[in-house]
Design a protein around this motif. Structure first.
Motif: not given
Length: 377
Positions: A61-66, A68-89
């Protein structure tokens, strides 16, 4: 009975009714090692991977702040393949590490653990009866979960729901179903009916069965799946001990998870509005259901309640026949719960799982959310 009297015990040999101080320390040491294996699983799952996720989202998300975390979390969730792999791993890594560590520190020798892959002593009929019973328990747990949820709702307690819906990403769906229907059941059986059950059964098999079922339920970290996993954990452990093999429980676990996944996908794609309403806990207007809705509901009901009836019959027959588990002796009882409860690692395991399963799911923010918002907010 004289506690110092020597009595024969099938698994322990000739022992006193109650362990002396030295034996009690040795038993506690063995129990504590088992608890440390579970603690490793908890730490990797709930600490290491949570830190990786949060710092990863911040960096993404671009930095060490909440923010940035929220931006990164939203992008992470939208990437279904990446979020699924992480959840299973997350469980794959934590459970694999716990299994390997358990085999090492509990000193399971390869020949001993290899015995659990034997194909002798049971038949296809044994597996069929176990599958039938567990599919019936799956329906029973769904009804029980609805009752518990209704009671909690009356007190204003709404826990986070578990969304196992298929995504729009083909790769994510393949990875998720590979884990849920194959790899996950194998790893869970190796850890809970393998390492945990085998390390505890020496002193009291019935206690080991109950404990492994409780921990199997708690590791899901929500009351909905706790109910199902606990109910399934008992017959899976009984059959594992009776036939000294993990094969029936692994096959059964795979079939139960696969039927649940297939049923969920059918509901999701053929009756999406009905599925979303059920997932959110909302009321269903039966007057607006289409012919497809009724057909899917009918088939699902026949499947579920058919196996519920068949599972009830199998359960009654097994109880009537009996002879599944030997009764614990006074020596076995005195070496089980009274010693385990004095193990500090086991106390920590129960406290952590109680919080993760029955407290945090009802909180607006998780513990890590509070910590990170306090540091970076």
């Amino acid at each position: 009975m004289d506690n110092n009297a020597m009595i024969p015990n099938e698994q322990l040999g000739t022992v006193t009714v109650k362990p002396d101080a030295e034996e009690r320390r040795e038993i506690r040491k063995q129990y504590s090692k088992t608890a440390l294996v579970l603690l490793l699983n908890i730490v990797i799952f709930n600490v290491i991977f949570q830190l990786i996720l949060r710092f990863g989202c911040m960096i993404y998300g671009g930095g060490l702040s909440m923010e940035a975390f929220q931006r990164g979390a939203e992008a992470f969730t939208e990437n279904q393949l990446l979020s699924t792999i992480f959840s299973c791993m997350t469980p794959i890594v934590s459970e694999t590490a716990a299994i390997i560590t358990g085999l090492k520190i509990l000193k399971f020798t390869p020949p001993d653990f290899k015995k659990l892959s034997t194909r002798e002593g049971y038949s296809g009929g044994t597996v069929a009866k176990l599958v039938t019973l567990c599919l019936g328990l799956q329906t029973a747990s769904a009804l029980l979960t609805q009752i518990v949820t209704s009671i909690l709702d009356n007190f204003g307690l709404t826990g986070r729901t578990i969304d196992l819906s298929a995504t729009t990403s083909f790769g994510a769906n393949v990875f998720m179903f590979f884990y849920a229907c194959l790899l996950g059941p194998v790893l869970e059986e190796l850890l809970y009916r393998g390492v945990l059950l085998q390390s505890m059964r020496k002193y009291n098999e019935r206690f080991a069965i109950f404990l492994s079922a409780v921990i199997f339920g708690l590791m899901h970290q929500n009351y909905q799946q706790f109910i199902l996993a606990f109910l399934l954990g008992i017959p899976l452990a009984v059959v594992t001990i009776k036939y000294n093999s993990l094969i029936p429980s692994i096959i059964t676990h795979i079939i139960v998870n696969t039927t649940a996944s297939v049923s969920s996908v059918i509901m999701q794609y053929f009756t999406p509005e009905l599925y979303n309403s059920a997932l959110s806990g909302g009321e269903i207007d039966m007057t607006v259901l289409s012919g497809t809705d009724w057909a899917v509901l009918g088939i699902n009901a026949l499947f579920r309640f058919g196996f519920a009836l068949a599972g009830l019959i199998v359960g009654i027959v097994c109880l009537v026949k009996g002879k599944n588990m030997s009764r614990p002796t006074p020596a076995g009882r005195s070496r089980a719960f009274p010693v385990m409860i004095t193990s500090i690692p086991w106390i920590i395991v129960f406290i952590l799982y109680a919080y993760l399963s029955f407290v945090e799911p009802f909180m607006d923010m998780t513990l890590w959310d509070h910590i990170f918002s306090g540091i970076f907010g």
